[in-house]
Design a protein around this motif. Structure first.
Motif, PDB file in Angstrom:
ATOM      1  N   TYR A   6      59.290   6.193  40.239  1.00  0.00           N
ATOM      2  CA  TYR A   6      60.639   6.263  40.099  1.00  0.00           C
ATOM      3  C   TYR A   6      61.262   5.310  40.958  1.00  0.00           C
ATOM      4  O   TYR A   6      61.219   5.261  42.356  1.00  0.00           O
ATOM      5  CB  TYR A   6      61.252   7.642  40.054  1.00  0.00           C
ATOM      6  N   ALA A   7      62.112   4.544  40.519  1.00  0.00           N
ATOM      7  CA  ALA A   7      62.788   3.404  41.638  1.00  0.00           C
ATOM      8  C   ALA A   7      64.456   3.606  41.435  1.00  0.00           C
ATOM      9  O   ALA A   7      64.826   4.336  40.623  1.00  0.00           O
ATOM     10  CB  ALA A   7      62.401   2.128  40.925  1.00  0.00           C
ATOM     11  N   ASP A   8      65.052   2.619  42.083  1.00  0.00           N
ATOM     12  CA  ASP A   8      66.523   2.781  41.930  1.00  0.00           C
ATOM     13  C   ASP A   8      67.268   4.029  41.952  1.00  0.00           C
ATOM     14  O   ASP A   8      68.176   3.934  41.397  1.00  0.00           O
ATOM     15  CB  ASP A   8      66.954   1.800  40.798  1.00  0.00           C
TER      16      ASP A   8
ATOM     17  N   PRO B  19      67.125   8.252  38.798  1.00  0.00           N
ATOM     18  CA  PRO B  19      66.239   7.109  38.818  1.00  0.00           C
ATOM     19  C   PRO B  19      65.862   6.413  37.870  1.00  0.00           C
ATOM     20  O   PRO B  19      65.931   6.747  36.624  1.00  0.00           O
ATOM     21  CB  PRO B  19      64.886   7.509  39.665  1.00  0.00           C
ATOM     22  N   THR B  20      65.518   5.187  37.868  1.00  0.00           N
ATOM     23  CA  THR B  20      64.845   4.499  37.113  1.00  0.00           C
ATOM     24  C   THR B  20      63.436   4.790  36.741  1.00  0.00           C
ATOM     25  O   THR B  20      62.855   4.940  37.687  1.00  0.00           O
ATOM     26  CB  THR B  20      64.750   2.668  37.166  1.00  0.00           C
ATOM     27  N   TYR B  21      63.108   4.953  35.547  1.00  0.00           N
ATOM     28  CA  TYR B  21      61.569   5.394  35.262  1.00  0.00           C
ATOM     29  C   TYR B  21      60.943   4.140  35.456  1.00  0.00           C
ATOM     30  O   TYR B  21      60.842   3.024  34.697  1.00  0.00           O
ATOM     31  CB  TYR B  21      61.431   5.772  33.968  1.00  0.00           C
TER      32      TYR B  21
ATOM     33  N   LEU C  66      65.570   0.089  30.575  1.00  0.00           N
ATOM     34  CA  LEU C  66      66.619   0.832  30.982  1.00  0.00           C
ATOM     35  C   LEU C  66      66.649   0.829  32.608  1.00  0.00           C
ATOM     36  O   LEU C  66      65.636   1.657  33.239  1.00  0.00           O
ATOM     37  CB  LEU C  66      66.422   2.275  30.310  1.00  0.00           C
ATOM     38  N   TRP C  67      67.615   0.605  33.395  1.00  0.00           N
ATOM     39  CA  TRP C  67      67.608   0.058  34.521  1.00  0.00           C
ATOM     40  C   TRP C  67      68.869   1.052  35.493  1.00  0.00           C
ATOM     41  O   TRP C  67      69.879   0.748  35.174  1.00  0.00           O
ATOM     42  CB  TRP C  67      67.491  -1.079  35.004  1.00  0.00           C
ATOM     43  N   ALA C  68      68.477   1.393  36.671  1.00  0.00           N
ATOM     44  CA  ALA C  68      69.217   1.555  37.764  1.00  0.00           C
ATOM     45  C   ALA C  68      70.748   2.285  37.417  1.00  0.00           C
ATOM     46  O   ALA C  68      71.739   1.848  37.509  1.00  0.00           O
ATOM     47  CB  ALA C  68      69.706   0.368  38.459  1.00  0.00           C
TER      48      ALA C  68
ATOM     49  N   VAL D  29      70.732  -9.961  46.640  1.00  0.00           N
ATOM     50  CA  VAL D  29      69.743 -10.219  45.488  1.00  0.00           C
ATOM     51  C   VAL D  29      70.158  -9.359  44.289  1.00  0.00           C
ATOM     52  O   VAL D  29      70.521  -9.898  43.127  1.00  0.00           O
ATOM     53  CB  VAL D  29      68.266 -10.070  45.821  1.00  0.00           C
ATOM     54  N   GLU D  30      70.398  -8.096  44.596  1.00  0.00           N
ATOM     55  CA  GLU D  30      70.779  -6.975  43.439  1.00  0.00           C
ATOM     56  C   GLU D  30      70.988  -5.838  44.132  1.00  0.00           C
ATOM     57  O   GLU D  30      71.218  -5.597  45.189  1.00  0.00           O
ATOM     58  CB  GLU D  30      69.489  -6.912  42.546  1.00  0.00           C
ATOM     59  N   GLY D  31      71.231  -4.659  43.392  1.00  0.00           N
ATOM     60  CA  GLY D  31      71.372  -3.118  43.843  1.00  0.00           C
ATOM     61  C   GLY D  31      72.525  -3.051  44.594  1.00  0.00           C
ATOM     62  O   GLY D  31      72.280  -2.448  45.739  1.00  0.00           O
TER      63      GLY D  31
ATOM     64  N   GLY E  49      62.338  -9.934  46.746  1.00  0.00           N
ATOM     65  CA  GLY E  49      62.049  -9.614  45.485  1.00  0.00           C
ATOM     66  C   GLY E  49      61.378  -8.172  45.235  1.00  0.00           C
ATOM     67  O   GLY E  49      60.758  -7.866  46.033  1.00  0.00           O
ATOM     68  N   TRP E  50      62.179  -7.682  44.025  1.00  0.00           N
ATOM     69  CA  TRP E  50      61.658  -6.011  44.084  1.00  0.00           C
ATOM     70  C   TRP E  50      60.195  -5.715  43.925  1.00  0.00           C
ATOM     71  O   TRP E  50      59.783  -4.753  44.011  1.00  0.00           O
ATOM     72  CB  TRP E  50      62.422  -5.277  43.320  1.00  0.00           C
ATOM     73  N   GLY E  51      59.358  -6.915  43.416  1.00  0.00           N
ATOM     74  CA  GLY E  51      58.057  -6.644  43.174  1.00  0.00           C
ATOM     75  C   GLY E  51      57.263  -6.875  44.457  1.00  0.00           C
ATOM     76  O   GLY E  51      55.707  -6.413  44.197  1.00  0.00           O
TER      77      GLY E  51
ATOM     78  N   GLY F 198      63.602  -0.477  49.254  1.00  0.00           N
ATOM     79  CA  GLY F 198      65.082  -0.969  48.746  1.00  0.00           C
ATOM     80  C   GLY F 198      65.700  -0.329  47.583  1.00  0.00           C
ATOM     81  O   GLY F 198      65.493   0.980  47.360  1.00  0.00           O
ATOM     82  N   HIS F 199      66.548  -1.001  47.123  1.00  0.00           N
ATOM     83  CA  HIS F 199      67.407  -0.296  46.031  1.00  0.00           C
ATOM     84  C   HIS F 199      67.786   1.026  46.177  1.00  0.00           C
ATOM     85  O   HIS F 199      67.126   2.054  45.626  1.00  0.00           O
ATOM     86  CB  HIS F 199      66.863  -0.507  44.580  1.00  0.00           C
ATOM     87  N   HIS F 200      68.799   1.255  47.030  1.00  0.00           N
ATOM     88  CA  HIS F 200      69.099   2.659  47.603  1.00  0.00           C
ATOM     89  C   HIS F 200      70.441   3.103  46.995  1.00  0.00           C
ATOM     90  O   HIS F 200      71.294   2.546  46.435  1.00  0.00           O
ATOM     91  CB  HIS F 200      69.053   2.356  49.218  1.00  0.00           C
TER      92      HIS F 200
ATOM     93  N   TYR G  41      66.222   6.069  48.553  1.00  0.00           N
ATOM     94  CA  TYR G  41      65.493   4.662  48.270  1.00  0.00           C
ATOM     95  C   TYR G  41      64.291   4.677  47.566  1.00  0.00           C
ATOM     96  O   TYR G  41      63.584   5.607  47.363  1.00  0.00           O
ATOM     97  CB  TYR G  41      65.750   3.955  49.560  1.00  0.00           C
ATOM     98  N   HIS G  42      63.770   3.585  46.952  1.00  0.00           N
ATOM     99  CA  HIS G  42      62.347   3.517  46.757  1.00  0.00           C
ATOM    100  C   HIS G  42      61.483   2.673  47.472  1.00  0.00           C
ATOM    101  O   HIS G  42      62.254   2.002  48.169  1.00  0.00           O
ATOM    102  CB  HIS G  42      62.400   3.075  45.280  1.00  0.00           C
ATOM    103  N   ARG G  43      60.193   2.812  47.653  1.00  0.00           N
ATOM    104  CA  ARG G  43      59.321   2.251  48.341  1.00  0.00           C
ATOM    105  C   ARG G  43      57.991   2.294  47.747  1.00  0.00           C
ATOM    106  O   ARG G  43      57.748   2.918  46.764  1.00  0.00           O
ATOM    107  CB  ARG G  43      59.297   2.694  49.716  1.00  0.00           C
TER     108      ARG G  43
ATOM    109  N   SER H 128      54.800   0.423  40.868  1.00  0.00           N
ATOM    110  CA  SER H 128      54.426   1.390  41.736  1.00  0.00           C
ATOM    111  C   SER H 128      55.451   1.720  42.833  1.00  0.00           C
ATOM    112  O   SER H 128      55.225   1.378  44.073  1.00  0.00           O
ATOM    113  CB  SER H 128      52.988   1.273  42.322  1.00  0.00           C
ATOM    114  N   ARG H 129      56.511   2.370  42.341  1.00  0.00           N
ATOM    115  CA  ARG H 129      57.595   2.665  43.516  1.00  0.00           C
ATOM    116  C   ARG H 129      57.947   4.213  43.219  1.00  0.00           C
ATOM    117  O   ARG H 129      57.991   4.813  42.121  1.00  0.00           O
ATOM    118  CB  ARG H 129      58.948   1.818  42.850  1.00  0.00           C
ATOM    119  N   VAL H 130      58.021   4.872  44.453  1.00  0.00           N
ATOM    120  CA  VAL H 130      58.438   6.267  44.738  1.00  0.00           C
ATOM    121  C   VAL H 130      59.966   6.496  45.370  1.00  0.00           C
ATOM    122  O   VAL H 130      60.155   5.505  46.019  1.00  0.00           O
ATOM    123  CB  VAL H 130      57.384   7.046  45.169  1.00  0.00           C
TER     124      VAL H 130
HETATM  125  O1  FUB Z   1      63.923  -1.063  38.295  1.00  0.00           O
HETATM  126  C1  FUB Z   1      64.478  -2.251  37.795  1.00  0.00           C
HETATM  127  C2  FUB Z   1      64.937  -3.251  38.636  1.00  0.00           C
HETATM  128  O2  FUB Z   1      64.098  -3.339  39.686  1.00  0.00           O
HETATM  129  C3  FUB Z   1      66.460  -3.036  39.181  1.00  0.00           C
HETATM  130  O3  FUB Z   1      67.376  -3.023  38.230  1.00  0.00           O
HETATM  131  C4  FUB Z   1      66.490  -3.888  40.314  1.00  0.00           C
HETATM  132  O4  FUB Z   1      67.550  -3.591  41.091  1.00  0.00           O
HETATM  133  C5  FUB Z   1      65.044  -3.611  40.811  1.00  0.00           C
HETATM  134  O5  FUB Z   1      65.210  -2.409  41.804  1.00  0.00           O
END
Ligand code: FUB
Length: 321
Positions: A30-32, A46-48, A88-90, A201-203, A221-223, A259-261, A276-278, A288-290
């Motif tokens: 789970y991210a963002d 979170p984002t799946y 489907l994000w953030a 960058v984003e978030g 870069g989030w990746g 990031g993306h907190h 946040y995710h890491r 692979s974000r938790v």
């Molecule tokens: O999780 C999808 C994308 O990755 C988000 O929209 C970005 O901020 C990055 O975390």
């Protein structure tokens, strides 16, 4: 309630056994994570974190104390938003007008011919099910070079709602109508203001404390491993947002790609948490974000101290007295 597999127990010096949340907070990629406080409950949306084509729904998690979390599956899905196809994000979720508004990004659009962008869905309670409010995106085009993703909705003390959003290194802000379903022009007649800080960058995320506006965002870069969070302090919601420095970044003993907190306030005075995710140290795959939580502290001059990521997480902070 999820079992406490993801909590940690520890013995205090007086022999009492206490629990901490542990990190990550719950099982799964789970991210963002967007944290929110609704009444006596903490919520995380979170984002799946999966292949873009699999990202057609979102789960949510609630807690009364930050330590024990309950999973709410599929609070939003493309079954209730016909134009969502993928990515489907953030989420950004707020309570207003007696309802809950769930803002999201979808479809990862690359040009203005593609359908997608930032949408909004509404429910009567924070667990949904959230249903599309507009039948189309609220922001469905690329303005000032900002991909329409990663929105954050901020309510200022005068009741005005602003939305900050944007990927691809550009951040716009817009003013929302009181029903949160349309944009209204700024005093100069424009609908979009670019407020991009250095290295953005984003978030984006906004927090107001002691009359100051703390604007935060993700860099890198989030990746990859270098993803991180930086911030600025301003006297106005419109900026300027002069970069102060990083507050969250990888730690070779804990995790990469932090990031993306979001930030929430706990039950105590000036008690703040960063969610946040890491990426676990033994993982390199982009998704692979938790989702994790740690304390966020301000120094006596009002600057944010660098966050110390932990495996232990945080102590209980029940909202209900
Ligand atoms: O999780 C999808 C994308 O990755 C988000 O929209 C970005 O901020 C990055 O975390």
């Amino acid at each position: 309630m999820l079992s406490c597999t993801y909590c940690l127990t520890y013995a205090q010096s007086n022999g009492d056994v206490k629990e901490k949340s542990g990190n990550p907070l719950f099982e799964g990629w789970y991210a963002d994570p967007e944290g929110a406080v609704f009444g006596d409950e903490y919520w995380i949306y979170p984002t799946y974190s999966a292949d873009f084509d699999e990202q057609t729904y979102m789960d949510a998690f609630s807690s009364s104390d930050l330590v024990h979390w309950t999973k709410h599956p599929r609070v939003l899905s493309n079954e209730n938003v016909s134009w969502v196809k993928r990515a489907l994000w953030a989420p950004a979720v707020i309570q207003a007008n007696g309802k809950y508004y769930f803002f999201f990004g979808a479809n990862d659009i690359k040009n203005n011919e593609q359908e997608g962008g930032i949408g909004v869905a509404i429910a009567d309670n924070p667990a949904g099910p959230f249903k599309d409010a507009l039948g189309k995106p609220l922001i469905g085009e690329i303005v000032n070079g900002a991909q329409p993703i990663d929105q954050f909705v901020f309510r200022d003390d005068d009741g005005q709602y602003y939305m900050y959003y944007g990927g691809w290194g550009h951040c716009n802000m817009v003013k929302l109508a009181s029903d949160l379903l349309s944009l209204v022009p700024f005093d100069d007649g424009t609908l979009y203001k670019e407020v991009t800080p250095e290295n953005y960058v984003e978030g984006p995320f906004m927090l107001k404390r002691n009359g100051k506006y703390y604007f935060m965002w993700s860099e890198g870069g989030w990746g990859g491993p270098d993803y991180c969070v930086a911030y600025a302090i301003s006297d106005s919601p419109f900026g300027p947002f002069k970069r102060e420095g990083k507050i969250l970044q990888q730690d070779p003993s804990i995790a990469t790609g932090a990031g993306h907190h979001s930030v929430i306030k706990g039950s105590g005075k000036d008690e703040w948490y960063i969610i946040y995710h890491r990426r676990p140290l033994d993982e390199t795959a982009a998704n692979s974000r938790v989702t994790c939580i740690d304390r966020l502290y301000f120094d006596e001059d009002g600057f944010i101290k660098p966050v110390k990521m932990t495996f232990e997480g945080v102590e209980p902070s029940p909202l209900k007295k």
